[in-house]
Write a protein that holds these residues in place. Structure first.
Motif, PDB file in Angstrom:
ATOM      1  N   ARG A 152      92.102   4.215  42.304  1.00  0.00           N
ATOM      2  CA  ARG A 152      92.044   5.569  42.864  1.00  0.00           C
ATOM      3  C   ARG A 152      93.440   6.097  43.224  1.00  0.00           C
ATOM      4  NH1 ARG A 152      88.200   2.613  46.035  1.00  0.00           N
ATOM      5  NH2 ARG A 152      89.730   2.637  47.719  1.00  0.00           N
ATOM      6  N   LEU A 153      93.600   7.398  43.046  1.00  0.00           N
ATOM      7  CA  LEU A 153      94.847   8.093  43.396  1.00  0.00           C
ATOM      8  C   LEU A 153      94.489   9.374  44.137  1.00  0.00           C
ATOM      9  CD1 LEU A 153      97.963   8.690  43.100  1.00  0.00           C
ATOM     10  CD2 LEU A 153      97.375   9.840  40.938  1.00  0.00           C
ATOM     11  N   GLU A 154      95.170   9.620  45.263  1.00  0.00           N
ATOM     12  CA  GLU A 154      95.046  10.917  45.936  1.00  0.00           C
ATOM     13  C   GLU A 154      96.434  11.532  46.045  1.00  0.00           C
ATOM     14  OE1 GLU A 154      93.111  13.188  49.799  1.00  0.00           O
ATOM     15  OE2 GLU A 154      92.731  11.043  49.502  1.00  0.00           O
ATOM     16  N   ILE A 155      96.525  12.781  45.619  1.00  0.00           N
ATOM     17  CA  ILE A 155      97.805  13.479  45.541  1.00  0.00           C
ATOM     18  C   ILE A 155      97.924  14.488  46.678  1.00  0.00           C
ATOM     19  CG2 ILE A 155      99.289  14.926  44.085  1.00  0.00           C
ATOM     20  CD1 ILE A 155      97.539  13.866  41.696  1.00  0.00           C
ATOM     21  N   ALA A 156      99.048  14.435  47.376  1.00  0.00           N
ATOM     22  CA  ALA A 156      99.373  15.375  48.453  1.00  0.00           C
ATOM     23  C   ALA A 156      98.289  15.435  49.530  1.00  0.00           C
ATOM     24  CB  ALA A 156      99.644  16.766  47.887  1.00  0.00           C
ATOM     25  N   PRO A 157      97.881  14.283  50.081  1.00  0.00           N
ATOM     26  CA  PRO A 157      96.867  14.327  51.141  1.00  0.00           C
ATOM     27  C   PRO A 157      97.420  14.748  52.486  1.00  0.00           C
ATOM     28  CG  PRO A 157      97.615  12.088  50.854  1.00  0.00           C
ATOM     29  CD  PRO A 157      98.320  12.910  49.804  1.00  0.00           C
ATOM     30  N   GLY A 158      98.763  14.667  52.662  1.00  0.00           N
ATOM     31  CA  GLY A 158      99.310  14.888  53.994  1.00  0.00           C
ATOM     32  C   GLY A 158      98.705  13.880  54.944  1.00  0.00           C
ATOM     33  N   LEU A 159      98.253  14.348  56.085  1.00  0.00           N
ATOM     34  CA  LEU A 159      97.582  13.489  57.055  1.00  0.00           C
ATOM     35  C   LEU A 159      96.088  13.772  57.107  1.00  0.00           C
ATOM     36  CD1 LEU A 159     100.234  13.402  59.927  1.00  0.00           C
ATOM     37  CD2 LEU A 159      99.867  11.808  58.052  1.00  0.00           C
ATOM     38  N   ARG A 160      95.573  14.336  56.000  1.00  0.00           N
ATOM     39  CA  ARG A 160      94.147  14.627  55.882  1.00  0.00           C
ATOM     40  C   ARG A 160      93.580  13.973  54.617  1.00  0.00           C
ATOM     41  NH1 ARG A 160      95.891  16.066  60.233  1.00  0.00           N
ATOM     42  NH2 ARG A 160      96.023  18.213  60.997  1.00  0.00           N
ATOM     43  N   PRO A 161      93.756  12.663  54.418  1.00  0.00           N
ATOM     44  CA  PRO A 161      93.252  12.027  53.200  1.00  0.00           C
ATOM     45  C   PRO A 161      91.730  12.074  53.137  1.00  0.00           C
ATOM     46  CG  PRO A 161      93.916  10.364  54.790  1.00  0.00           C
ATOM     47  CD  PRO A 161      94.353  11.689  55.352  1.00  0.00           C
ATOM     48  N   ARG A 162      91.201  12.144  51.923  1.00  0.00           N
ATOM     49  CA  ARG A 162      89.747  12.183  51.743  1.00  0.00           C
ATOM     50  C   ARG A 162      89.214  10.909  51.099  1.00  0.00           C
ATOM     51  NH1 ARG A 162      88.416  17.472  53.019  1.00  0.00           N
ATOM     52  NH2 ARG A 162      90.234  18.260  54.141  1.00  0.00           N
ATOM     53  N   LEU A 163      90.056  10.167  50.387  1.00  0.00           N
ATOM     54  CA  LEU A 163      89.642   8.907  49.802  1.00  0.00           C
ATOM     55  C   LEU A 163      89.936   7.767  50.775  1.00  0.00           C
ATOM     56  CD1 LEU A 163      90.767   9.261  46.071  1.00  0.00           C
ATOM     57  CD2 LEU A 163      88.602   9.900  47.128  1.00  0.00           C
ATOM     58  N   PRO A 164      89.258   6.627  50.617  1.00  0.00           N
ATOM     59  CA  PRO A 164      89.472   5.502  51.544  1.00  0.00           C
ATOM     60  C   PRO A 164      90.939   5.069  51.584  1.00  0.00           C
ATOM     61  CG  PRO A 164      87.560   5.115  50.147  1.00  0.00           C
ATOM     62  CD  PRO A 164      88.230   6.336  49.602  1.00  0.00           C
ATOM     63  N   PRO A 215     104.709   9.423  39.954  1.00  0.00           N
ATOM     64  CA  PRO A 215     105.373   8.128  39.712  1.00  0.00           C
ATOM     65  C   PRO A 215     104.340   7.042  39.396  1.00  0.00           C
ATOM     66  CG  PRO A 215     105.218   8.514  42.063  1.00  0.00           C
ATOM     67  CD  PRO A 215     104.619   9.724  41.394  1.00  0.00           C
ATOM     68  N   CYS A 216     103.530   7.273  38.360  1.00  0.00           N
ATOM     69  CA  CYS A 216     102.402   6.394  38.043  1.00  0.00           C
ATOM     70  C   CYS A 216     102.337   6.176  36.531  1.00  0.00           C
ATOM     71  CB  CYS A 216     101.088   7.016  38.510  1.00  0.00           C
ATOM     72  SG  CYS A 216     101.062   7.543  40.238  1.00  0.00           S
ATOM     73  N   PRO A 217     101.911   4.982  36.096  1.00  0.00           N
ATOM     74  CA  PRO A 217     101.780   4.710  34.664  1.00  0.00           C
ATOM     75  C   PRO A 217     100.651   5.516  34.028  1.00  0.00           C
ATOM     76  CG  PRO A 217     101.809   2.668  35.961  1.00  0.00           C
ATOM     77  CD  PRO A 217     101.624   3.798  36.921  1.00  0.00           C
ATOM     78  N   ASP A 218     100.697   5.624  32.722  1.00  0.00           N
ATOM     79  CA  ASP A 218      99.641   6.306  31.978  1.00  0.00           C
ATOM     80  C   ASP A 218      98.302   5.588  32.156  1.00  0.00           C
ATOM     81  OD1 ASP A 218     101.743   7.796  31.087  1.00  0.00           O
ATOM     82  OD2 ASP A 218     101.616   7.188  28.987  1.00  0.00           O
ATOM     83  N   ALA A 219      97.221   6.372  32.181  1.00  0.00           N
ATOM     84  CA  ALA A 219      95.846   5.858  32.160  1.00  0.00           C
ATOM     85  C   ALA A 219      95.616   4.776  33.210  1.00  0.00           C
ATOM     86  CB  ALA A 219      95.496   5.336  30.765  1.00  0.00           C
ATOM     87  N   PHE A 235      94.312   5.269  36.455  1.00  0.00           N
ATOM     88  CA  PHE A 235      93.341   5.563  37.508  1.00  0.00           C
ATOM     89  C   PHE A 235      92.015   6.045  36.919  1.00  0.00           C
ATOM     90  CE2 PHE A 235      97.533   6.242  39.445  1.00  0.00           C
ATOM     91  CZ  PHE A 235      97.442   5.350  40.505  1.00  0.00           C
ATOM     92  N   ASP A 236      90.945   5.707  37.643  1.00  0.00           N
ATOM     93  CA  ASP A 236      89.607   6.144  37.257  1.00  0.00           C
ATOM     94  C   ASP A 236      89.094   7.279  38.142  1.00  0.00           C
ATOM     95  OD1 ASP A 236      89.244   4.123  35.213  1.00  0.00           O
ATOM     96  OD2 ASP A 236      89.127   2.695  36.860  1.00  0.00           O
ATOM     97  N   LEU A 237      89.740   7.488  39.284  1.00  0.00           N
ATOM     98  CA  LEU A 237      89.393   8.597  40.180  1.00  0.00           C
ATOM     99  C   LEU A 237      90.672   9.173  40.756  1.00  0.00           C
ATOM    100  CD1 LEU A 237      87.431  10.351  41.834  1.00  0.00           C
ATOM    101  CD2 LEU A 237      87.344   8.507  43.533  1.00  0.00           C
ATOM    102  N   VAL A 238      90.863  10.467  40.562  1.00  0.00           N
ATOM    103  CA  VAL A 238      92.036  11.160  41.089  1.00  0.00           C
ATOM    104  C   VAL A 238      91.558  12.316  41.957  1.00  0.00           C
ATOM    105  CG1 VAL A 238      94.072  12.546  40.545  1.00  0.00           C
ATOM    106  CG2 VAL A 238      93.549  10.520  39.183  1.00  0.00           C
TER     107      VAL A 238
END
Length: 247
Positions: free
Chosen positions: A53-65, A98-102, A104-107
């Motif tokens: 899993r990857l979450e982009i720009a969550p700040g201090l409000r992340p939604r993923l575990p 800054p992540c390799p290709d392919a 993540f399964d959830l972004v």
């Protein structure tokens, strides 16, 4: 639909606006656990089933575990707080992940695409780092006719028409499976103007009130979200949450 003349900042102006607003916001905020948001019931099982899993720009409000998710943000204050809770957090932006290709399964990219001038480039990056049959959790504001000065103030570059975001996602290989109403246009223009004035002229105090009073109250008053198939009629909807599959 009437044409709306929206001021378009340069890329440098847009980055300065976003950096200034969110640096001030996160420097005085506390990290909110993902389980406290109304998105949690909708993403919990999905996140457990998709461990890359990857979450982009969550700040201090992340939604993923926090455990097992890779977080990418440009804010040093946000990165420091995420790491303090044991999360994997690295500096980067949606335009240059800054992540390799392919990998993540959830972004998850909530409240970010509208802040980017080159959203085509951002969608290419999202597609690059996702594996086949992956899922994308995305939120965007809708309807250019709903544009207010607050959009400009918080660093929005655009609002999307429903057909526009559907077509743009499809051009990068994404199909909208489900959607949920994620926000409504504020009913009080006066309160909106008061909030903007406070953030412009009394920024430190306004941020204190937002982080210590308004945000906790907003969490308490959250309404449950409900998935709907595809992207149905969205008249009067200010923001939409999308669950997309990469085909």
């Amino acid at each position: 639909m009437p044409t709306v003349a929206i001021p378009r900042p340069t890329d440098a102006e847009l980055k300065r606006t976003n950096q200034r607003f969110y640096d001030a916001l996160w420097s005085g905020a506390r990290l909110v656990d993902p389980s406290r948001f109304n998105t949690w019931p909708m993403v919990r099982d999905l996140a457990m089933a998709l461990p890359r899993r990857l979450e982009i720009a969550p700040g201090l409000r992340p939604r993923l575990p926090l455990d097992g998710t890779c977080f990418v943000d440009i804010s040093l204050a946000a990165l420091q707080a995420l790491r303090a809770e044991g999360a994997s957090a690295i500096r980067g932006s949606i335009s240059d992940l800054p992540c390799p290709d392919a990998s993540f399964d959830l972004v998850c990219a909530l409240d970010i695409l509208e802040h980017v001038q080159d959203d085509e480039g951002a969608l290419r990056e999202l597609s690059r780092v996702t594996a086949p049959q992956s899922r994308l959790l995305l939120s965007v504001p809708l309807h250019e006719s709903a544009w207010t000065s607050f959009d400009e103030f918080v660093g929005h570059y655009r609002r999307y028409e429903p057909a526009q975001i559907t077509e743009r996602l499809a051009s990068h290989g994404w199909t909208i499976e489900r959607s949920a109403v994620y926000g409504m246009q504020p009913s009080s223009g006066l309160l909106l103007k008061l909030g903007q004035w406070s953030l412009s002229h009394r920024r430190e105090r306004a941020m204190w009130w937002y982080n210590r009073v308004i945000m906790p109250l907003g969490l308490y008053l959250q309404k449950p979200l409900r998935w709907q198939p595809g992207l149905p009629a969205s008249e009067g909807v200010d923001e939409v949450l999308l669950l997309c599959r990469r085909t």
